[in-house]
Design an enzyme around this catalytic site. Structure first.
Site, PDB file in Angstrom:
ATOM      1  N   CYS A 117      39.779  35.260  35.710  1.00  0.00           N
ATOM      2  CA  CYS A 117      39.353  35.810  37.002  1.00  0.00           C
ATOM      3  C   CYS A 117      38.615  37.132  36.817  1.00  0.00           C
ATOM      4  O   CYS A 117      39.207  38.123  36.371  1.00  0.00           O
ATOM      5  CB  CYS A 117      40.601  35.984  37.881  1.00  0.00           C
ATOM      6  SG  CYS A 117      40.347  36.953  39.380  1.00  0.00           S
ATOM      7  N   CYS A 175      40.034  40.054  38.792  1.00  0.00           N
ATOM      8  CA  CYS A 175      41.320  40.456  38.188  1.00  0.00           C
ATOM      9  C   CYS A 175      41.086  41.386  37.002  1.00  0.00           C
ATOM     10  O   CYS A 175      41.811  42.368  36.817  1.00  0.00           O
ATOM     11  CB  CYS A 175      42.108  39.228  37.721  1.00  0.00           C
ATOM     12  SG  CYS A 175      42.577  38.085  39.042  1.00  0.00           S
TER      13      CYS A 175
END
Length: 147
Positions: free
Chosen positions: A71, A74
């Protein structure tokens, strides 16, 4: 009278007791089992086995970052979450859960997008927020959610 708090060790996850006034004075305490500091200014990586001592058996709120290694947002938020940990401890414990490795925890909390921050007190969800945030935003959101 001295108030004792139950706190899980970030290394061995053993629940320890610490005096609230010592934590408020900046003393971090050490684990009675492994000797690690109870707070080190870094998020704790949690899995299915270590989640409960921090979420349900500790007397301080737990702020969890549900994330995945693939991600992009993230990855951008990770250093911001790290910075927030250094500022928010010992009032909060900050933790990270890798949703790829801990799909059971992600399912348990209904995580549908990442990054998602979940704030727990006594094992119960009190706030949730999805999306990228900087350290100041994380700190402000956590403070507002705990009021």
């Amino acid at each position: 009278m001295t108030e004792l708090l139950h706190l899980a060790c970030p290394r061995c996850h053993t629940v320890n007791r610490a005096r609230r006034e010592k934590l408020a004075a900046g003393l971090r305490g050490k684990c009675g089992k492994c000797g690690a500091p109870l707070f080190d200014g870094h998020p704790v990586a949690l899995d299915g086995a270590s989640f409960e001592p921090h979420a349900a058996r500790s007397d301080i709120p737990l702020l969890v970052d549900f994330w995945a290694p693939w991600c992009g947002p993230c990855k951008v938020m990770a250093p911001q979450f790290e910075k927030a940990a250094g500022r928010l401890e010992p009032a909060l414990r900050l933790a990270k859960v890798n949703t790829e490795e801990e799909q059971g925890l992600a399912a348990r909390f209904g995580i549908q997008s990442i990054p998602t921050l979940l704030l727990l007190r006594n094992g119960q969800e009190i706030a949730r927020r999805s999306g990228l945030m900087d350290a100041a935003g994380i700190e402000q959101w956590a403070a507002q959610s705990l009021r």
